[in-house]
Write an enzyme that holds these catalytic residues in place. Structure first.
Site, PDB file in Angstrom:
ATOM      1  N   ASP A 159      -2.579   8.584 -14.959  1.00  5.88           N
ATOM      2  CA  ASP A 159      -2.738   9.884 -15.585  1.00  5.88           C
ATOM      3  C   ASP A 159      -3.834   9.764 -16.833  1.00  5.88           C
ATOM      4  OD1 ASP A 159      -0.354  10.745 -14.350  1.00  5.88           O
ATOM      5  OD2 ASP A 159       0.476   9.141 -15.397  1.00  5.88           O
ATOM      6  N   HIS A 187       5.851   9.651 -16.801  1.00  9.34           N
ATOM      7  CA  HIS A 187       5.025   9.598 -15.591  1.00  9.34           C
ATOM      8  C   HIS A 187       5.694  10.441 -14.719  1.00  9.34           C
ATOM      9  CE1 HIS A 187       2.364   8.975 -12.186  1.00  9.34           C
ATOM     10  NE2 HIS A 187       3.205   8.747 -11.292  1.00  9.34           N
TER      11      HIS A 187
HETATM   12  P1  NAX Z   1       4.285   3.120   0.619  1.00  5.97           P
HETATM   13  O1  NAX Z   1       5.441   3.842   0.971  1.00  5.97           O
HETATM   14  O2  NAX Z   1       2.970   3.125   1.300  1.00  5.97           O
HETATM   15  O3  NAX Z   1       4.739   1.825   0.128  1.00  5.97           O
HETATM   16  C1  NAX Z   1       5.870   1.242  -0.572  1.00  5.97           C
HETATM   17  C2  NAX Z   1       6.030  -0.134  -0.036  1.00  5.97           C
HETATM   18  O4  NAX Z   1       7.259  -0.515  -0.635  1.00  5.97           O
HETATM   19  C3  NAX Z   1       6.555  -0.164   1.401  1.00  5.97           C
HETATM   20  O5  NAX Z   1       5.669  -1.208   2.213  1.00  5.97           O
HETATM   21  C4  NAX Z   1       8.027  -0.498   1.333  1.00  5.97           C
HETATM   22  O6  NAX Z   1       8.360  -1.268   2.507  1.00  5.97           O
HETATM   23  C5  NAX Z   1       8.062  -1.302  -0.008  1.00  5.97           C
HETATM   24  N1  NAX Z   1       9.390  -1.398  -0.368  1.00  5.97           N
HETATM   25  C6  NAX Z   1      10.485  -0.639  -0.301  1.00  5.97           C
HETATM   26  N2  NAX Z   1      11.538  -1.186  -1.004  1.00  5.97           N
HETATM   27  C7  NAX Z   1      11.048  -2.462  -1.367  1.00  5.97           C
HETATM   28  C8  NAX Z   1      11.758  -3.512  -1.955  1.00  5.97           C
HETATM   29  N3  NAX Z   1      12.979  -3.502  -2.288  1.00  5.97           N
HETATM   30  N4  NAX Z   1      10.990  -4.520  -2.259  1.00  5.97           N
HETATM   31  C9  NAX Z   1       9.815  -4.667  -1.942  1.00  5.97           C
HETATM   32  N5  NAX Z   1       9.080  -3.676  -1.062  1.00  5.97           N
HETATM   33  C10 NAX Z   1       9.811  -2.845  -1.142  1.00  5.97           C
HETATM   34  O7  NAX Z   1       4.166   3.812  -1.161  1.00  5.97           O
HETATM   35  P2  NAX Z   1       2.836   3.676  -1.980  1.00  5.97           P
HETATM   36  O8  NAX Z   1       2.090   4.772  -1.990  1.00  5.97           O
HETATM   37  O9  NAX Z   1       2.347   2.518  -2.098  1.00  5.97           O
HETATM   38  O10 NAX Z   1       3.529   4.016  -3.409  1.00  5.97           O
HETATM   39  C11 NAX Z   1       4.330   3.031  -4.090  1.00  5.97           C
HETATM   40  C12 NAX Z   1       5.250   3.711  -5.258  1.00  5.97           C
HETATM   41  O11 NAX Z   1       4.237   3.966  -6.115  1.00  5.97           O
HETATM   42  C13 NAX Z   1       5.753   4.775  -5.021  1.00  5.97           C
HETATM   43  O12 NAX Z   1       7.128   4.815  -5.713  1.00  5.97           O
HETATM   44  C14 NAX Z   1       4.889   5.805  -5.414  1.00  5.97           C
HETATM   45  O13 NAX Z   1       5.858   7.043  -5.964  1.00  5.97           O
HETATM   46  C15 NAX Z   1       4.608   5.009  -6.716  1.00  5.97           C
HETATM   47  N6  NAX Z   1       3.463   5.766  -7.633  1.00  5.97           N
HETATM   48  C16 NAX Z   1       3.316   5.674  -8.912  1.00  5.97           C
HETATM   49  C17 NAX Z   1       2.073   5.953  -9.513  1.00  5.97           C
HETATM   50  C18 NAX Z   1       2.007   5.852 -11.134  1.00  5.97           C
HETATM   51  O14 NAX Z   1       1.042   6.187 -11.683  1.00  5.97           O
HETATM   52  N7  NAX Z   1       2.911   5.184 -11.618  1.00  5.97           N
HETATM   53  C19 NAX Z   1       1.028   6.829  -8.734  1.00  5.97           C
HETATM   54  C20 NAX Z   1       0.892   6.517  -7.538  1.00  5.97           C
HETATM   55  C21 NAX Z   1       2.259   6.271  -6.758  1.00  5.97           C
HETATM   56  O15 NAX Z   1       2.659   7.574  -6.458  1.00  5.97           O
END
Ligand code: NAX
Length: 328
Positions: A159, A187
């Site tokens: 952000d 966020h």
């Molecule tokens: P993806 O769905 O591509 O990847 C998430 C990964 O996490 C998957 O490989 C899944 O298998 C794994 N996962 C799920 N549960 C798990 C667990 N218990 N232990 C370990 N791994 C686990 O999502 P992606 O685009 O990489 O985003 C990841 C997270 O970042 C989401 O929650 C998303 O909302 C968040 N974000 C946060 C941002 C921020 O500024 N704080 C911005 C970007 C993003 O939106």
């Protein structure tokens, strides 16, 4: 060369992971003189993808990558880690209520907090990226009572970077010239990008903005809604920019922020700016010697005072949903 720094990354098979791992292994986060040991965690259902990511990391032959391992056991991933970047979280599926997402992801972060408490290095730095990032960071912190609370943070750097870029484009100036941006709060869409303290070459940017209506009419909503716009355009949420922000966040926390500047980090509130203790909130911070300090006593624009508090209230509402995941 110093011995390898152990870095755990969760959600390593996901799209942020794919943009993050290779840059860390190339030295973008810890510098070109520091070897790295990567511990990649994902769930069993992602094992095949994670194996592919592992093969590609090996195929890069990164000189700084001392070793890399994959696991679905957080005890193995977090064992004696120096740094942990907690990205892995469940996406919101169709028909899923926000409350259900909070609980499902909260459970991940309460488990990971407990395990970090048991096996991470006592001075491990932990960054939570997975959403809802502030509340997940709070859950992990509360479940890790033997680790210092100040070693947990949530990512608002994306952000912050979005705000810097919007302002730089508006003024037609290089982004590197802009200092003292902040994005207050959660966020989420209640975040408050605040350029009233920003400077270029020690001049307040307010002196350079010829149409102040641009601030509330364009700048603030554009930064707040940027994530949704990226999803709309790409069909996928921000990944490379999120990975870049995580690297920026960790690098500044470890090596320090530049002179006469600050960055935004989600950190435990200490009561500054009327935000009571008990939440992880986006504040302006400076970093030095591996520690951050909240920048104090900025004059808050009168129209922003209530908005700062709204972010706090939203965080309290989130906490009510996940209260059962906090040690009582
Ligand atoms: P993806 O769905 O591509 O990847 C998430 C990964 O996490 C998957 O490989 C899944 O298998 C794994 N996962 C799920 N549960 C798990 C667990 N218990 N232990 C370990 N791994 C686990 O999502 P992606 O685009 O990489 O985003 C990841 C997270 O970042 C989401 O929650 C998303 O909302 C968040 N974000 C946060 C941002 C921020 O500024 N704080 C911005 C970007 C993003 O939106």
């Amino acid at each position: 060369m110093p011995s390898p720094i152990r870095v755990a990354i969760t959600g390593a098979a996901g799209q942020i992971g794919y943009s993050l791992l290779f840059r860390i292994a190339a030295g973008d986060m810890l510098g070109s003189d520091q070897t790295i040991s990567l511990r990649l965690l994902d769930i069993p259902a992602s094992t095949s993808v994670l194996n592919g990511v592992l093969m590609e990391l090996q195929d890069c032959a990164f000189p700084l990558l001392a070793d890399v391992s994959i696991t679905h056991d957080p005890v193995v991933a977090f064992d004696q880690v120096d740094l942990a970047i907690l990205v892995g979280a469940r996406p919101r599926s169709k028909g899923m209520e926000r409350k259900d997402l909070l609980t499902a992801n909260g459970e991940i972060f309460s488990t990971q907090g407990k395990i970090l408490n048991q096996v991470a290095k006592r001075d491990a730095k932990i960054l939570v990226v997975g959403n809802p990032a502030n509340t997940n960071a709070y859950i992990a912190m509360k479940n890790a009572p033997d680790l210092p609370a100040e070693n947990f943070s949530a990512m608002l750097r994306l952000d912050h970077n979005r705000a810097l870029s919007q302002l730089a484009m508006k003024l037609g100036r290089p982004v590197a010239q802009i200092r003292k941006m902040v994005v207050w709060g959660n966020h989420s869409s209640t975040q408050l990008p605040d350029l009233y303290h920003a400077e270029i070459n020690k001049n307040h940017v307010m002196q350079l903005i010829d149409d102040p209506a641009w601030i509330e009419g364009f700048f603030v909503p554009t930064v707040q809604q940027r994530g949704a716009k990226v999803i709309e355009a790409r069909g996928l949420s921000s990944a490379a920019s999120a990975a870049n922000a995580a690297i920026n966040h960790m690098r500044d926390w470890i090596f320090g922020t530049r002179q006469d500047d600050w960055v935004t980090m989600g950190v435990p509130s200490d009561g500054s700016y009327g935000i009571p203790e008990g939440v992880i909130y986006g504040f302006p911070v400076t970093c030095a010697g591996g520690k951050y300090s909240i920048v104090k006593e900025l004059d808050i624009h009168p129209a922003y005072r209530d908005k700062l508090y709204s972010g706090y209230q939203e965080l309290l509402e989130e906490q009510q949903v996940i209260n059962h995941l906090l040690p009582q």
